[in-house]
Design a protein around this motif. Structure first.
Motif, PDB file in Angstrom:
ATOM      1  N   LEU A 311      -5.252   1.751   5.306  1.00  0.00           N
ATOM      2  CA  LEU A 311      -5.315   0.520   4.519  1.00  0.00           C
ATOM      3  C   LEU A 311      -6.686   0.346   3.858  1.00  0.00           C
ATOM      4  CD1 LEU A 311      -3.417  -1.917   6.921  1.00  0.00           C
ATOM      5  CD2 LEU A 311      -2.593  -1.017   4.736  1.00  0.00           C
ATOM      6  N   ASP A 312      -7.747   0.700   4.572  1.00  0.00           N
ATOM      7  CA  ASP A 312      -9.094   0.585   3.985  1.00  0.00           C
ATOM      8  C   ASP A 312      -9.241   1.523   2.795  1.00  0.00           C
ATOM      9  OD1 ASP A 312      -9.763  -1.311   5.830  1.00  0.00           O
ATOM     10  OD2 ASP A 312     -10.801   0.090   7.187  1.00  0.00           O
ATOM     11  N   SER A 315      -7.590  -0.209   0.006  1.00  0.00           N
ATOM     12  CA  SER A 315      -8.378  -1.396  -0.375  1.00  0.00           C
ATOM     13  C   SER A 315      -9.606  -1.009  -1.193  1.00  0.00           C
ATOM     14  CB  SER A 315      -8.787  -2.159   0.888  1.00  0.00           C
ATOM     15  OG  SER A 315      -9.543  -3.301   0.563  1.00  0.00           O
ATOM     16  N   ASP A 320      -4.127  -4.373  -2.981  1.00  0.00           N
ATOM     17  CA  ASP A 320      -3.956  -5.550  -2.111  1.00  0.00           C
ATOM     18  C   ASP A 320      -3.317  -5.086  -0.803  1.00  0.00           C
ATOM     19  OD1 ASP A 320      -3.633  -8.015  -0.977  1.00  0.00           O
ATOM     20  OD2 ASP A 320      -1.913  -8.585  -2.224  1.00  0.00           O
ATOM     21  N   THR A 321      -4.066  -5.149   0.298  1.00  0.00           N
ATOM     22  CA  THR A 321      -3.562  -4.711   1.604  1.00  0.00           C
ATOM     23  C   THR A 321      -3.883  -5.758   2.655  1.00  0.00           C
ATOM     24  OG1 THR A 321      -5.601  -3.543   2.195  1.00  0.00           O
ATOM     25  CG2 THR A 321      -3.918  -2.284   0.996  1.00  0.00           C
ATOM     26  N   SER A 322      -3.103  -5.729   3.736  1.00  0.00           N
ATOM     27  CA  SER A 322      -3.353  -6.633   4.870  1.00  0.00           C
ATOM     28  C   SER A 322      -2.729  -6.019   6.126  1.00  0.00           C
ATOM     29  CB  SER A 322      -2.752  -8.020   4.611  1.00  0.00           C
ATOM     30  OG  SER A 322      -1.327  -7.957   4.554  1.00  0.00           O
ATOM     31  N   TYR A 323      -3.265  -6.462   7.266  1.00  0.00           N
ATOM     32  CA  TYR A 323      -2.751  -5.989   8.562  1.00  0.00           C
ATOM     33  C   TYR A 323      -2.659  -7.170   9.526  1.00  0.00           C
ATOM     34  CZ  TYR A 323      -2.691  -4.060  13.271  1.00  0.00           C
ATOM     35  OH  TYR A 323      -2.380  -3.805  14.584  1.00  0.00           O
ATOM     36  N   VAL A 324      -1.548  -7.264  10.241  1.00  0.00           N
ATOM     37  CA  VAL A 324      -1.361  -8.290  11.270  1.00  0.00           C
ATOM     38  C   VAL A 324      -0.856  -7.590  12.529  1.00  0.00           C
ATOM     39  CG1 VAL A 324      -0.095 -10.353  11.963  1.00  0.00           C
ATOM     40  CG2 VAL A 324      -0.815 -10.066   9.572  1.00  0.00           C
ATOM     41  N   SER A 355       1.250  -3.662  -3.559  1.00  0.00           N
ATOM     42  CA  SER A 355       0.528  -4.125  -2.366  1.00  0.00           C
ATOM     43  C   SER A 355       1.151  -3.476  -1.133  1.00  0.00           C
ATOM     44  CB  SER A 355       0.591  -5.651  -2.243  1.00  0.00           C
ATOM     45  OG  SER A 355       1.940  -6.082  -2.107  1.00  0.00           O
ATOM     46  N   HIS A 357       1.504  -4.616   2.973  1.00  0.00           N
ATOM     47  CA  HIS A 357       1.254  -5.554   4.071  1.00  0.00           C
ATOM     48  C   HIS A 357       1.886  -4.981   5.340  1.00  0.00           C
ATOM     49  CE1 HIS A 357       0.002  -8.407   0.980  1.00  0.00           C
ATOM     50  NE2 HIS A 357       1.123  -8.116   0.326  1.00  0.00           N
ATOM     51  N   THR A 359       2.499  -4.867   9.494  1.00  0.00           N
ATOM     52  CA  THR A 359       2.580  -5.663  10.730  1.00  0.00           C
ATOM     53  C   THR A 359       2.935  -4.727  11.876  1.00  0.00           C
ATOM     54  OG1 THR A 359       3.368  -7.585   9.503  1.00  0.00           O
ATOM     55  CG2 THR A 359       3.720  -7.601  11.884  1.00  0.00           C
TER      56      THR A 359
END
Length: 445
Positions: A311-312, A315, A320-324, A355, A357, A359
């Motif tokens: 993800l980095d 980015s 657009d990236t995110s981690y949960v 993007s 995202h 999880t």
């Protein structure tokens, strides 16, 4: 040198089934013989009852016509080994009667001779399982004809008959189970091998032991030969594709070098774009074949660290990236293969959906990783197809991105090798959602 018992066992499947049927017929014959013997005993008992009725009827008529002073002596004369008869005068008190009264036998005798009903027939047994009976017939003057008949009942025969039936049924069931198991064991082994051949991701086939009936041996031999041929074809195909893909890198490098000397910038850019596309195809094929040519061993890795690295990287390119999810999650996997899986999923999400995202949920026995994008998604009718090698979606997957339809095929294959599953659907209000489940502790390969 095979033993005699093995030689007596038929070689062919037809012969073995015929032997099983013959054994069943023999067991039925023996059981029938036992039951017929018991039936003859019942017939003898019925004949004894009929004879008893005739004897008691005769004794009753004789004593009725005999003067009371002579009845005691005559009763002794009427007694024999089959029946013991005594006469008791009216003034002699009755002794205590035995405990068990046989009402059914009374009605049977009265049905055969109605005179017994007029004489108030009473029949008793000393015990419930006794085979001897005691009885009394009353004369018109109040005197009594008492009799004892030994061994006239046949309770033991019913017990013996039920025991014989139970033993026979048990023997037949055990013999049938053993024979059927012996016959079906090679067939079950054949089914397991055939199922392993049917699994496209399973290449470590085990040769089938050639044993059992002649027909099963022949089938096992044919399946083993088929496995060898299929394995040879797969190996040849893989090696050829890998060799061709690898050898293409050299001329592509020369083309790129020569394109750099072109004076026409527009032509140079077009040629380099084509070279980039061809290199992407070659790299994709090599990545797809790498798992077959050089399967790596499993080891424990931190899945969260792997996802964060991927993800980095996206980015840093402005995606657009995110981690949960948790900060750490250890799983036993093939590291490079699983990194390629999630690298493909995150690249696809960023390239086609704009993007990525991610999880992660650790549910104890399994780990669920979900990758969602904001793109158009995939129609339901196409979701199974996109998991096949070299299948591409037109429109939503343009060739300008460099895809050749191997990304999701690699994902499916490697996840199944890790004993996991891949699910595709469209997230409500967003784009494509890819859910990957992996065991928390995958077995060693």
């Amino acid at each position: 040198m095979p033993s005699r018992s093995i030689l007596l066992w038929p070689v062919g499947l037809v012969g073995r089934v015929s032997l099983v049927l013959l054994a069943a017929v023999v067991l039925v014959f023996l059981a029938s013989a036992i039951f017929y013997e018991e039936a003859e005993i019942y017939i003898d008992d019925d004949a004894r009852i009929t004879q008893l009725v005739e004897e008691l009827s005769t004794d009753l008529r004789v004593l009725r016509t005999t003067p009371p002073s002579q009845r005691a002596v005559l009763a002794v004369l009427l007694s024999d080994n089959g029946i013991n008869v005594t006469w008791r005068p009216p003034n002699q008190p009755e002794t205590d009667e035995p405990l068990y009264r046989l009402y059914h036998l009374e009605q049977t005798l009265i049905g055969l001779d109605p005179e017994f009903g007029k004489a108030r027939l009473r029949i008793y047994a000393e015990r419930a399982d006794s085979s001897s009976i005691h009885g009394t017939l009353y004369l018109s003057d109040g005197s009594r004809l008492a009799f004892i008949v030994p061994h006239v009942l046949a309770h033991r025969h019913m017990t013996r008959g039920l025991a014989s039936a139970a033993i026979t049924a048990g023997a037949v069931a055990i013999a049938a189970a053993m024979l059927v198991r012996a016959l079906s064991t090679p067939l079950r082994a054949l089914a397991q091998v055939a199922d392993s051949v049917a699994n496209s991701h399973e290449t470590n086939w085990v040769p089938l032991t050639e044993k059992g009936p002649r027909e099963v041996k022949g089938l096992a031999r044919a399946i083993n030969a088929m496995q060898v041929r299929i394995q040879r074809l797969i190996n040849d195909r893989t090696e050829v594709m890998a060799a061709v893909s690898h050898d293409l890198r050299t001329p592509l490098s020369r083309l790129r070098l020569r394109a750099g000397f072109l004076a026409d910038d527009e032509t140079q850019a077009a040629i380099e774009a084509d070279i980039d596309e061809m290199e992407a195809m070659v790299n994709g094929v090599l990545a797809y074949l790498a798992g077959d040519l050089n399967p790596e061993p499993q080891r424990v890795v931190d899945l969260v660290a792997m996802l964060m690295t991927l993800l980095d990287s996206q980015s840093d390119r402005g995606r657009d990236t995110s981690y949960v999810g948790p900060d750490r999650c250890l799983v036993s996997v093939r590291p490079l293969a699983i990194k390629r899986v999630f690298g493909n999923l995150i690249d696809n999400a960023c390239n086609y959906g704009g993007s990525a995202h991610v999880t992660l949920e650790n549910k104890g026995k399994e780990v669920i990783i979900t990758v969602v994008d904001d793109g158009p998604g995939i129609p339901e009718a196409e979701r199974e197809k996109v998991l096949n090698a070299f299948y591409r979606l037109e429109g939503s997957r343009s060739r300008s991105t460099g895809g050749i339809g191997l990304g999701l095929a690699i994902v499916k294959r490697e996840v199944e090798r890790a004993h996991g599953q891949v699910y595709l659907d469209n997230a409500p209000g967003r784009g494509l959602r890819v859910r990957v489940t992996l065991p928390s502790q995958t077995p060693n390969a």
